[in-house]
Design a protein around this motif. Structure first.
Motif, PDB file in Angstrom:
ATOM      1  N   GLN A  99       0.834  -1.204   0.000  1.00  0.00           N
ATOM      2  CA  GLN A  99       0.000   0.000   0.000  1.00  0.00           C
ATOM      3  C   GLN A  99       0.870   1.257   0.000  1.00  0.00           C
ATOM      4  OE1 GLN A  99      -1.917   1.149   3.728  1.00  0.00           O
ATOM      5  NE2 GLN A  99      -3.834   1.511   2.599  1.00  0.00           N
ATOM      6  N   LEU A 100       1.911   1.276   0.839  1.00  0.00           N
ATOM      7  CA  LEU A 100       2.806   2.428   0.904  1.00  0.00           C
ATOM      8  C   LEU A 100       3.479   2.679  -0.439  1.00  0.00           C
ATOM      9  CD1 LEU A 100       4.342   4.625   2.471  1.00  0.00           C
ATOM     10  CD2 LEU A 100       5.971   2.840   3.187  1.00  0.00           C
ATOM     11  N   ASP A 101       3.875   1.612  -1.113  1.00  0.00           N
ATOM     12  CA  ASP A 101       4.527   1.759  -2.410  1.00  0.00           C
ATOM     13  C   ASP A 101       3.578   2.373  -3.438  1.00  0.00           C
ATOM     14  OD1 ASP A 101       7.085   1.301  -3.709  1.00  0.00           O
ATOM     15  OD2 ASP A 101       6.025  -0.109  -4.996  1.00  0.00           O
ATOM     16  N   VAL A 102       2.307   1.984  -3.366  1.00  0.00           N
ATOM     17  CA  VAL A 102       1.325   2.524  -4.309  1.00  0.00           C
ATOM     18  C   VAL A 102       1.080   4.008  -4.048  1.00  0.00           C
ATOM     19  CG1 VAL A 102      -1.088   2.452  -5.013  1.00  0.00           C
ATOM     20  CG2 VAL A 102       0.185   0.316  -4.752  1.00  0.00           C
ATOM     21  N   ILE A 103       0.822   4.374  -2.799  1.00  0.00           N
ATOM     22  CA  ILE A 103       0.458   5.765  -2.524  1.00  0.00           C
ATOM     23  C   ILE A 103       1.650   6.714  -2.652  1.00  0.00           C
ATOM     24  CG2 ILE A 103      -1.458   5.086  -1.035  1.00  0.00           C
ATOM     25  CD1 ILE A 103       0.225   5.876   1.374  1.00  0.00           C
ATOM     26  N   SER A 104       2.884   6.175  -2.549  1.00  0.00           N
ATOM     27  CA  SER A 104       4.074   7.024  -2.675  1.00  0.00           C
ATOM     28  C   SER A 104       4.589   7.102  -4.102  1.00  0.00           C
ATOM     29  CB  SER A 104       5.189   6.498  -1.764  1.00  0.00           C
ATOM     30  OG  SER A 104       5.674   5.246  -2.225  1.00  0.00           O
ATOM     31  N   GLY A 105       3.938   6.403  -5.014  1.00  0.00           N
ATOM     32  CA  GLY A 105       4.404   6.397  -6.395  1.00  0.00           C
ATOM     33  C   GLY A 105       5.632   5.530  -6.598  1.00  0.00           C
ATOM     34  N   GLY A 106       5.709   4.423  -5.866  1.00  0.00           N
ATOM     35  CA  GLY A 106       6.811   3.474  -6.068  1.00  0.00           C
ATOM     36  C   GLY A 106       8.125   3.889  -5.438  1.00  0.00           C
ATOM     37  N   ARG A 107       8.057   4.576  -4.303  1.00  0.00           N
ATOM     38  CA  ARG A 107       9.282   5.115  -3.695  1.00  0.00           C
ATOM     39  C   ARG A 107       9.804   4.300  -2.513  1.00  0.00           C
ATOM     40  NH1 ARG A 107       8.601  10.823  -1.722  1.00  0.00           N
ATOM     41  NH2 ARG A 107       6.337  10.711  -1.920  1.00  0.00           N
ATOM     42  N   VAL A 108       9.306   3.103  -2.292  1.00  0.00           N
ATOM     43  CA  VAL A 108       9.637   2.365  -1.073  1.00  0.00           C
ATOM     44  C   VAL A 108      10.901   1.524  -1.238  1.00  0.00           C
ATOM     45  CG1 VAL A 108       8.871   0.575   0.527  1.00  0.00           C
ATOM     46  CG2 VAL A 108       7.263   2.293  -0.292  1.00  0.00           C
ATOM     47  N   ASP A 109      11.768   1.589  -0.214  1.00  0.00           N
ATOM     48  CA  ASP A 109      12.882   0.653  -0.054  1.00  0.00           C
ATOM     49  C   ASP A 109      12.588  -0.171   1.194  1.00  0.00           C
ATOM     50  OD1 ASP A 109      14.455   1.450  -2.249  1.00  0.00           O
ATOM     51  OD2 ASP A 109      15.212   3.168  -1.129  1.00  0.00           O
ATOM     52  N   PHE A 110      12.512  -1.473   1.028  1.00  0.00           N
ATOM     53  CA  PHE A 110      12.061  -2.378   2.082  1.00  0.00           C
ATOM     54  C   PHE A 110      13.262  -2.929   2.834  1.00  0.00           C
ATOM     55  CE2 PHE A 110      10.322  -6.787   3.080  1.00  0.00           C
ATOM     56  CZ  PHE A 110       9.554  -6.363   4.151  1.00  0.00           C
ATOM     57  N   GLY A 111      13.464  -2.458   4.059  1.00  0.00           N
ATOM     58  CA  GLY A 111      14.544  -2.942   4.908  1.00  0.00           C
ATOM     59  C   GLY A 111      13.987  -3.702   6.091  1.00  0.00           C
ATOM     60  N   VAL A 112      14.559  -4.866   6.368  1.00  0.00           N
ATOM     61  CA  VAL A 112      14.049  -5.722   7.442  1.00  0.00           C
ATOM     62  C   VAL A 112      15.201  -6.233   8.294  1.00  0.00           C
ATOM     63  CG1 VAL A 112      11.973  -6.474   6.227  1.00  0.00           C
ATOM     64  CG2 VAL A 112      14.111  -7.726   5.882  1.00  0.00           C
ATOM     65  N   GLY A 113      14.878  -6.622   9.526  1.00  0.00           N
ATOM     66  CA  GLY A 113      15.850  -7.208  10.432  1.00  0.00           C
ATOM     67  C   GLY A 113      15.156  -8.119  11.413  1.00  0.00           C
ATOM     68  N   ARG A 114      15.950  -8.876  12.157  1.00  0.00           N
ATOM     69  CA  ARG A 114      15.361  -9.803  13.127  1.00  0.00           C
ATOM     70  C   ARG A 114      15.189  -9.185  14.504  1.00  0.00           C
ATOM     71  NH1 ARG A 114      20.034 -13.865  15.361  1.00  0.00           N
ATOM     72  NH2 ARG A 114      21.831 -12.618  14.792  1.00  0.00           N
ATOM     73  N   GLY A 115      15.749  -7.973  14.728  1.00  0.00           N
ATOM     74  CA  GLY A 115      15.642  -7.328  16.028  1.00  0.00           C
ATOM     75  C   GLY A 115      16.650  -7.898  17.016  1.00  0.00           C
ATOM     76  N   TYR A 116      16.695  -7.273  18.199  1.00  0.00           N
ATOM     77  CA  TYR A 116      17.657  -7.716  19.206  1.00  0.00           C
ATOM     78  C   TYR A 116      17.308  -7.246  20.609  1.00  0.00           C
ATOM     79  CZ  TYR A 116      19.333  -2.904  18.955  1.00  0.00           C
ATOM     80  OH  TYR A 116      19.401  -1.536  18.991  1.00  0.00           O
ATOM     81  N   GLN A 117      16.388  -6.312  20.751  1.00  0.00           N
ATOM     82  CA  GLN A 117      16.152  -5.717  22.065  1.00  0.00           C
ATOM     83  C   GLN A 117      15.186  -6.563  22.887  1.00  0.00           C
ATOM     84  OE1 GLN A 117      15.487  -1.561  22.402  1.00  0.00           O
ATOM     85  NE2 GLN A 117      16.960  -1.007  20.803  1.00  0.00           N
ATOM     86  N   SER A 118      15.671  -7.038  24.023  1.00  0.00           N
ATOM     87  CA  SER A 118      14.864  -7.936  24.839  1.00  0.00           C
ATOM     88  C   SER A 118      13.580  -7.274  25.319  1.00  0.00           C
ATOM     89  CB  SER A 118      15.679  -8.420  26.045  1.00  0.00           C
ATOM     90  OG  SER A 118      16.157  -7.320  26.807  1.00  0.00           O
ATOM     91  N   ILE A 119      13.616  -5.978  25.619  1.00  0.00           N
ATOM     92  CA  ILE A 119      12.418  -5.290  26.107  1.00  0.00           C
ATOM     93  C   ILE A 119      11.305  -5.313  25.057  1.00  0.00           C
ATOM     94  CG2 ILE A 119      13.225  -3.008  25.333  1.00  0.00           C
ATOM     95  CD1 ILE A 119      11.824  -1.802  27.745  1.00  0.00           C
TER      96      ILE A 119
END
Length: 339
Positions: A99-119
């Protein structure tokens, strides 16, 4: 060596850290002004960070804040830097990013991670030791949903989202570019790029087609002397224990030990709060006068990175006018050397 024929891209990392005396709304307003200045001065993109339950990052939903910034900008790429996949249903992530890619006109860069913060994992009721397996399965689901209309999946966690050596190799084996951690010194991000290229080549993937991103703390001043003085000023106003502590370290709170899958980071995370100014100056940060900063960026480019994600001060409490002045000075004195 890298690919010097590639133009170097420049983006900025926005943590949305809430400093003492600021409301969450004031924190958002500050970072929106930064984003608008980045577009005005010719940067390529911005990356918003996801965090939960602390002032160290006040954005629990990166797609939501980026949708707001999409309406305030026209050209900037909008990056999730990063979505912590184990904390989310991958089907929802796939939908929100699409949805974000559509409304922004194809401007999304998708970055992901597994996280690390116990809280953050404890607050969501998720076992931190499952983070890697949840990440792998979630990413498989998201990519499958985007690639196939009739995609189905039944796995351990879901049915139908780094520089540690294992993570780099996992990414490279699938041709997924890495985003090198700002806490890793220059020599390690160099090795990460080398490992990525070697693994990609072994899997028949042309590494020259990838855009490897390196994240660095960045500060440029008119002179070396001023840059060093400002670095000291920033350090004196910053309590590193607010960032590097047991709550945010990858600790399994049921055992008190580093969680399974985070062996590479054992002790490294907490020691990150102990590095001195000389180490940061020589081995960690892109900092100095324009000539020194340009040379450091060229070194990163030679490692194989073609995109610098600059953190101009996510944990430095700088007045907005000073922050915007720093960004404009970098845009004027540094970026043209790579265009």
């Amino acid at each position: 060596m890298g690919h010097p024929e590639k133009p170097m891209k420049f983006s900025a990392f926005l943590l949305f850290h809430r400093f003492a005396g600021l409301s969450v709304r004031e924190t958002y307003d500050y970072n929106v002004a930064v984003a608008e200045t980045l577009e005005e001065t010719g940067f390529d993109g911005i990356w918003a960070s996801e965090h939960h339950f602390r002032d160290y990052g006040t954005v629990p939903s990166t797609p939501q804040i980026l949708a707001f910034l999409a309406a305030r900008t026209e050209r900037l790429r909008l990056g999730t830097g990063v979505i912590v996949l184990p904390l989310h249903n991958p089907i929802s992530v796939a939908e929100e990013i699409a949805q974000l890619d559509v409304i922004s006109g194809g401007r999304v860069d998708f970055g992901v991670g597994r996280g690390y913060q116990s809280i953050e994992f404890d607050g969501h009721g998720i076992d931190l030791s499952e983070a890697r397996d949840r990440f792998d399965e979630a990413l498989e689901v998201i990519l499958g949903l985007w690639a196939q209309d009739d995609y189905s999946h039944e796995g351990r966690f879901y049915r139908t989202g780094a520089v540690s050596p294992g993570t780099v190799e996992r990414y490279a084996a699938r041709g997924i570019p890495i985003l090198a951690d700002p806490a890793a010194p220059f020599r390690k991000v160099g090795r990460a790029a080398e490992t990525w290229r070697a693994t990609a080549q072994d899997r028949g993937i042309d590494p020259g087609t990838a855009e490897l991103v390196v994240s660095r703390s960045v500060y440029v001043a008119p002179t070396i002397e001023q840059a060093k003085a400002d670095q000291q000023r920033f350090e004196e106003s910053f309590d590193r224990a607010d960032i590097f502590n047991l709550q945010s370290a990858p600790i399994d709170t049921s055992t008190g030990e580093f969680a399974e899958g985070f062996e590479y980071w054992a002790d490294r995370y907490l020691k990150g709060g102990e590095v001195g100014p000389d180490f940061r100056w020589e081995q960690l940060e892109v900092i100095g006068d324009p000539a020194r900063v340009i040379a450091q960026i060229q070194m990163l480019r030679d490692f194989g990175y073609s995109h610098l994600m600059a953190d101009f001060g996510s944990v430095r409490q700088m007045p907005l006018a000073e922050m915007l002045g720093t960004i404009r000075f970098f845009a004027k004195e540094v970026i043209p050397a790579f265009r």
